[in-house]
Scaffold this motif. Sequence first.
Motif, short mmCIF file in Angstrom:
data_model
loop_
_atom_site.label_atom_id
_atom_site.label_comp_id
_atom_site.label_asym_id
_atom_site.label_seq_id
_atom_site.Cartn_x
_atom_site.Cartn_y
_atom_site.Cartn_z
N MET A 225 13.09 10.84 -10.44
CA MET A 225 11.65 10.65 -10.24
C MET A 225 11.34 9.16 -10.21
N SER A 226 10.55 8.74 -9.23
CA SER A 226 10.25 7.32 -9.08
C SER A 226 9.27 6.85 -10.14
N PRO A 227 9.36 5.57 -10.52
CA PRO A 227 8.41 5.01 -11.50
C PRO A 227 6.98 5.09 -10.96
N PRO A 228 6.00 5.22 -11.82
CA PRO A 228 4.61 5.29 -11.37
C PRO A 228 4.14 3.95 -10.80
N MET A 229 3.16 4.03 -9.92
CA MET A 229 2.56 2.80 -9.39
C MET A 229 1.55 2.27 -10.38
N GLY A 230 1.66 0.98 -10.69
CA GLY A 230 0.68 0.34 -11.54
C GLY A 230 -0.43 -0.27 -10.70
N ASP A 231 -1.38 -0.91 -11.38
CA ASP A 231 -2.49 -1.55 -10.66
C ASP A 231 -1.99 -2.66 -9.74
N SER A 232 -0.89 -3.32 -10.13
CA SER A 232 -0.35 -4.39 -9.29
C SER A 232 0.18 -3.82 -7.98
N HIS A 233 0.84 -2.67 -8.03
CA HIS A 233 1.33 -2.01 -6.82
C HIS A 233 0.17 -1.57 -5.93
N LYS A 234 -0.86 -1.01 -6.56
CA LYS A 234 -2.01 -0.52 -5.81
C LYS A 234 -2.74 -1.66 -5.11
N ARG A 235 -2.83 -2.80 -5.79
CA ARG A 235 -3.50 -3.96 -5.19
C ARG A 235 -2.69 -4.47 -4.00
N PHE A 236 -1.37 -4.50 -4.16
CA PHE A 236 -0.49 -4.94 -3.07
C PHE A 236 -0.65 -4.01 -1.87
N LEU A 237 -0.65 -2.70 -2.13
CA LEU A 237 -0.79 -1.71 -1.06
C LEU A 237 -2.14 -1.83 -0.37
N GLN A 238 -3.19 -2.07 -1.15
CA GLN A 238 -4.52 -2.21 -0.57
C GLN A 238 -4.56 -3.39 0.40
N THR A 239 -3.89 -4.48 0.06
CA THR A 239 -3.84 -5.64 0.94
C THR A 239 -3.05 -5.32 2.20
N MET A 240 -1.95 -4.58 2.04
CA MET A 240 -1.16 -4.19 3.20
C MET A 240 -1.97 -3.29 4.13
N MET A 241 -2.77 -2.39 3.56
CA MET A 241 -3.60 -1.51 4.37
C MET A 241 -4.66 -2.29 5.13
N SER A 242 -5.16 -3.35 4.52
CA SER A 242 -6.19 -4.17 5.17
C SER A 242 -5.62 -5.03 6.29
#
Length: 268
Positions: free
Chosen positions: A1-18
């Motif tokens: 099972m993969s480690p959970p995404m933290g707020d740092s991962h979510k912020r990085f992903l949000q920037t990638m989506m933008s």
Amino acid sequence: MSPPMGDSHKRFLQTMMSNGIISASRAAALHKHCCETHGAHYVADRLEEFINIINAHLQSLFMHIRKGMSEDDGLEYYALVNVTETDITRMASDYADNELELFRKTMDLIVDSESGSASSTDILNCADSLQTKKLKKKETEHVLNKFVQDKWLNEKDGEYTLSVRCIVEMEQYMRTIYQDLIKVCHVCHNIALQCQMCENPICGIKVHLPCVARYFRARSDPRCPECSDFWPHEIPEIPHSQSQSSQSLPSSSRESTAPTPSRRSRRS
């Protein structure tokens, strides 16, 4: 099972989506910023592990952050791609049918050329024979500008090349449609369009221009990395941009120190 995404991962992903696509240097800076902003443990050389955690959670959404190299300057980029859409239909929501047909014909010209580029003149000639709806010269120029602005194509001095975004997002489509024309770089193993080729007919490997510059750097007697025959081509200088100091995407105004290959067709 993969480690959970933290707020740092979510912020990085949000920037990638933008942004859709960012340079590797910007991704490294973003990684540090996200970790420091959210108090997460930061290790400079763990960017790939950081992105792998995000990718594990993107699987169910059929999304993936992929790494690719710009053929223009050798810089690496990260792109957020939809893995279920492997062809030009991914562009359907942004372009009309005749504009998509123009893009397909432009890609045909680029892949079929030995230089990995297509001239504006050749593309304009294609626009006059579209099956869907013909485009006038001004309309074609406008659509080409949009392709460049949307980072599907690069343009320099009237020559158009496929951008790193296009190659990363449409790699599987290109390998399927152009399977007899597509070759990979012997050094980095990515699709090679703007490249040099070993002239030994038994060998014939291809190497990206930026990879040529790096591989043969400081070698007084350049030899093919596969067959050891003399490498007869001019060795380009490594562009300053390869230092990864640039934070921006490739610009059509950026100077290239690479020699321009001939424009013979790959099918000739």
